[in-house]
Design an enzyme around this catalytic site. Structure first.
Site, mmCIF file in Angstrom:
data_model
loop_
_atom_site.group_PDB
_atom_site.id
_atom_site.type_symbol
_atom_site.label_atom_id
_atom_site.label_comp_id
_atom_site.label_asym_id
_atom_site.label_seq_id
_atom_site.Cartn_x
_atom_site.Cartn_y
_atom_site.Cartn_z
ATOM 1 N N ASP A 185 0.855 -1.176 0.000
ATOM 2 C CA ASP A 185 0.000 0.000 0.000
ATOM 3 C C ASP A 185 0.896 1.232 0.000
ATOM 4 O OD1 ASP A 185 -2.548 1.320 0.240
ATOM 5 O OD2 ASP A 185 -2.010 1.776 2.303
ATOM 6 N N ASP B 290 -1.765 -0.869 6.093
ATOM 7 C CA ASP B 290 -2.089 -0.423 7.448
ATOM 8 C C ASP B 290 -3.559 -0.140 7.646
ATOM 9 O OD1 ASP B 290 -2.308 1.816 5.896
ATOM 10 O OD2 ASP B 290 -1.140 3.126 7.208
ATOM 11 N N ASP C 287 -6.958 -2.974 3.716
ATOM 12 C CA ASP C 287 -5.890 -3.897 3.363
ATOM 13 C C ASP C 287 -6.092 -5.286 3.970
ATOM 14 O OD1 ASP C 287 -4.416 -1.903 1.996
ATOM 15 O OD2 ASP C 287 -3.663 -1.147 3.887
#
Length: 905
Positions: A332, A635, A639
């Site tokens: 990410d 985080d 996700d």
């Protein structure tokens, strides 16, 4: 459990249509309607997952072929009435199961973490009266009121907004707070662009709003992600897959060999069936490496400890070695590669472009002009822009033990940091130029204006907002010489260039005004402003992340960035990280691709933007379908499903949500992407040590089995008994084999490509090494057994000599195994692993007891040895060491010029 209703594009409906569809009014639902809807839709909670009972999770730890083989071995030794030995075997199995039980089976806690994100209380209007209620009591059609600092309690279609901005980073990956509106948006708008909606679990940064509940519990976007997470099954790791294949192979070979020995002895040699049954059992016990599962678990646990020292916390033991096989890391952007803290990177004035160093909210960094560092105090126009950015601002920034903390909008926090970098003191500045009035930022007018005075009778307006909006109100631009007419075309060119670099733009302007204490829209719309500067803002990559990406690529690991942010921003960040930004796919592009097309695209693309949770999950699945071992970092709540599906899920420990942490196999305690590279190094080391342990252990087992086989084939007395075999396996497993788990990384471990999970645990070279050393051990042990018999010694003495010769060969071979192909010749090679030295000492002491203790004589049928026997045993150990080192040298010469020896190791 709530069922999923047909998808409704609430964001595209008008307020009136939304109210009509939900049979609701602005005055709220009455008591009867609330009761009926609560019965229909259930509470506003995520349903608890179906839990695997603890007893079943414990029993599943035994569901492994190698464990089955061990249980059979324990059962056979029990049938032989060797209760101590069967107890040892069953103890090893139980310990292994307990380790797995306590280290695994916790990923379902991610659902609990997501449930905790739901707001516990909510302000609603029902029957025309405002109430504060438990958020679990919300139903579709309820009218909910939001204020700054609130966590949104359900999915809401907004019907009224007042300067409402919501941070959705945990859900969409968007680092900036999002402006909200009541007007409908395009039906095809992706999740992050549905400005007329607010989502359960997101946070109101500023402003107020009123919305109507359109989805509760599992029907919310948050609930949909929870459903994705519940439906995602974690994969077996490369090591567990290889150990399964190895166990199946070992079990089949062992049973086949035992059956052949039994048949040969009974039908060819004519031995009694009962005697041959015991011999076959002894062969089976010899071939089974009882301590291998425990050694593997201990090696993984040592890797866990080492990784923890390097800020990588492992939640599932097998994830340690899986890291060593990772060839793609899907990461990410927001909060992982970047700080998730906006930063002003450029200040554009009429004549200059200042570059601003540093990142995050900490006022660390400075200014450069034409690549020359400068003092902001020497640049009046830069100081004036920084002063305007700090005064026309509603945020607050303060330093605490945890670092610099922001209260307010991330963009305004970046402006305060800019002022601090310029040397301005915020309290002093606000006292010197107090605010008289303000027009807050709203998406409708796209600016914020504030009115100030200087205590000397001079008042001035400050304007901050979208560049095109501010430029339209400006007639002049300020440079070092004063004000001059605005060159709008030149500013447009500079704006496009800055935006192309992935930055968000913000304009600052000023205008003197009268001493009125009030500020109206008419005052601002009158124009006449002077443009001070354009600011370029970004959520920049972490400096350590740039280095870590380079380290990963050097180790043969591809890094792919998957984010919910815009394409231009994603490509700009990717370029700064050293990723290939020439091609980028959006969530819409992913949806248009079938599975085969996506598998091709994911191999050729490193940047994915505007990605939803489903897209991230599809991308991970596409990589895994090509046999690629994949890690996913992140985080946010969004996700979590992909983290759980990936071979290794990596969550951020400081800023990561609990949902992400619980779904991941590894948590980075320092939120540092660079720690992943360290974890990969440790993972490769652990796998190498496990393979060394197997290569060390198997020659002993094969040698023991071969001695029994040779004795039966040639009609000899058994040189070693089943109970003596168990002794050797037990003491060498808990001493010598365990010492290998403490070996450090090979020097070039991070200069090698990731290992191919399809490559067997034991390559042809390692199988040769196992067979070669097993032959040496058989020759030495059988030779000493026959030699002692030829000297007229008793069968007990001969067997004791054979056992000690086997152990001596293992002790010397242990040092050979410190490097599988590299030479072990220097002094450091012998003393570099202090655990190995200690293990050898402990084993020598145990063999002394085995040979001379009366209790051992009774239990294992051993007898004392004389000095001549010990001399031959020690000489045999040196012979094993020397021959294996010669074999290594021959092998290295054959490989020279073709491939690195370490790659074969």
């Amino acid at each position: 459990m709530q069922s999923r209703p047909p998808v409704m594009n609430w964001h595209a409906l008008s307020v009136a249509d939304t109210l009509r569809h939900l049979a609701a009014t602005r005055s709220g639902l009455d008591t009867d309607a609330v009761s009926a809807r609560r019965t229909e839709h259930g509470p506003n909670r995520l349903p608890p997952p179906l839990r695997t009972p603890a007893w079943k999770r414990f029993l599943l730890q035994f569901h492994n072929v190698l464990i089955y083989v061990l249980l059979v071995a324990g059962g056979i030794t029990a049938l032989l009435a060797h209760w101590v030995d069967s107890g040892v075997i069953f103890g090893v199995v139980a310990i292994n199961a307990l380790i797995g039980f306590f280290q695994e089976g916790r990923a379902e806690q991610a659902l609990d973490a997501i449930r905790e994100l739901l707001s516990p209380r909510a302000i609603v209007t029902r029957a025309g009266i405002r109430h504060e209620i438990d958020a679990a009591d919300l139903v579709p059609g309820d009218i909910v009121h939001l204020a700054s600092g609130d966590r949104v309690p359900a999915d809401l279609r907004l019907i009224d907004v007042r300067n409402l901005r919501v941070t959705e980073a945990a859900l969409t990956g968007e680092s900036l707070a999002v402006d909200k509106q009541a007007n409908p948006v395009d039906p095809q708008a992706p999740l992050g662009d549905r400005a007329s909606m607010v989502w359960a679990g997101t946070l109101v940064v500023i402003g107020q709003g009123t919305g109507i509940v359109v989805a509760t519990g599992s029907r919310t976007e948050l609930g949909r992600i929870s459903g994705l997470l519940a439906s995602v099954e974690p994969l077996a790791t490369p090591l567990t897959r290889q150990m399964t294949r190895f166990g199946q192979w070992l079990a089949a070979v062992t049973l086949l060999l035992a059956a052949l020995v039994f048949g040969f002895g009974v039908w060819v040699r004519g031995y009694p069936a009962s005697e041959m049954f015991l011999a076959a059992v002894g062969l089976a016990v010899a071939a089974i490496p009882e301590g291998l599962p425990a050694i593997m678990s201990i090696a993984l646990a040592i890797g866990v400890t080492r990784m923890a020292r390097r800020h990588a916390i492992i939640r599932r033991l097998p994830a340690v070695e899986t890291l060593g096989a990772v060839s793609v890391i899907c990461t990410d952007k927001t909060g992982t590669l970047t700080h998730n803290e906006m930063t002003v990177e450029s200040v554009l004035t009429a004549d200059s472009r200042y570059r601003v160093s540093g990142s995050g909210y900490a006022p660390e960094g400075g200014f450069r002009l034409d690549d020359q560092a400068l003092d902001a105090a020497s640049q009046p126009l830069l100081l004036e822009a920084a002063r305007a950015a700090a005064l026309c601002n509603d945020a607050d920034l303060h330093e605490s033990a945890a670092g610099w903390q922001l209260a307010g909008d991330p963009t305004e926090g970046a402006l305060l940091t800019l002022a601090l970098k310029a040397g301005l003191d915020l309290p002093t500045l606000r006292t010197a130029y107090p605010r008289l009035d303000v027009i807050p930022f709203e998406s409708e007018h796209r600016f914020m204006a504030s009115l100030h005075h200087d205590h000397a009778g001079h008042a001035f307006l400050l304007l901050k907002g979208a560049p095109e909006r501010v430029l339209a109100l400006c007639v002049a631009e300020r440079n070092a010489s004063g004000d001059r007419p605005l060159d709008a075309d030149a500013w447009q060119v500079r704006m496009h260039a800055t935006a192309a670099a992935g930055m968000r733009l913000l304009a600052l302007a000023t205008r003197p005004t009268g001493t009125s204490a009030a500020l109206s829209f008419a005052d601002v719309e009158a124009g006449g402003f002077t443009l001070l500067a354009l600011l370029g803002l970004a959520d920049p990559p972490r400096e350590e992340a740039v280095r870590a990406v380079a380290d990963c690529r050097a180790a043969g690991i591809r890094v792919k960035m998957i984010t919910g942010d815009h394409v231009a921003t994603a490509r700009a960040i990717a370029s700064q990280l050293g990723l290939d930004a020439s091609r980028a796919l959006t969530g819409a592009d992913i949806e248009r691709l079938d599975e085969a097309g996506l598998q091709e695209a994911v191999l050729a693309t490193d940047v994915f933007a505007r990605a939803s949770p489903e897209h991230k999950l599809r991308l991970v699945n596409a990589l895994q379908s090509r046999g690629i071992v994949t890690a996913m970092t992140g985080d946010g709540v969004n996700d979590a499903p992909a983290l759980r599906r990936a071979d290794v899920g990596v969550a951020m420990g400081r800023k990561g949500t609990e949902a992400a942490k619980e779904a991941a196999e590894m948590v980075l305690a320092d939120d540092n992407f660079a720690s992943i590279a360290h974890a990969v190094e440790e993972g490769r080391t652990v796998y190498g040590n496990i393979r060394k342990a197997i290569v060390f252990t198997l020659p002993t087992n094969i040698g023991e089995a071969a001695m029994i086989l040779v004795a039966i084939l040639f009609g000899l007395t058994l040189p070693i008994t089943p109970v003596q075999i168990l002794w050797v396996n037990m003491v060498t497993a808990v001493t010598l084999a365990l010492a290998i788990a403490f070996e450090h990384a090979e020097p070039d471990v991070m200069r090698q490509p990731p290992r191919d999970p399809a490559v067997p645990l034991l390559t042809r070279f390692l199988l040769w090494r196992v067979a070669f050393v097993a032959t040496l051990l058989v020759a030495g042990s059988m030779g000493l057994f026959l030699w002692e018999q030829a000297r007229g010694m008793s069968i007990e003495v001969a067997r004791t000599a054979a056992v000690n010769a086997l152990v001596a060969g293992e002790i010397f071979y242990l040092f050979n195994c410190r490097h599988l192909t590299a030479p072990v010749a220097g002094w450091s090679d012998f003393i570099g692993n202090r655990v190995a030295l200690a293990a050898a000492g402990v084993l020598i002491a145990l063999q002394g007891l085995f040979t001379y203790a009366p209790a051992m004589h009774a239990l294992f049928k051993t007898a004392p040895l004389d000095a001549e026997a010990w001399l031959k045993i020690v000489v045999f150990g040196f012979v094993v060491y020397g021959i294996v080192e010669i074999e290594k040298g021959v092998f290295r010469r054959r490989l020279q010029g073709r491939r690195s020896p370490a790659r074969m190791a």
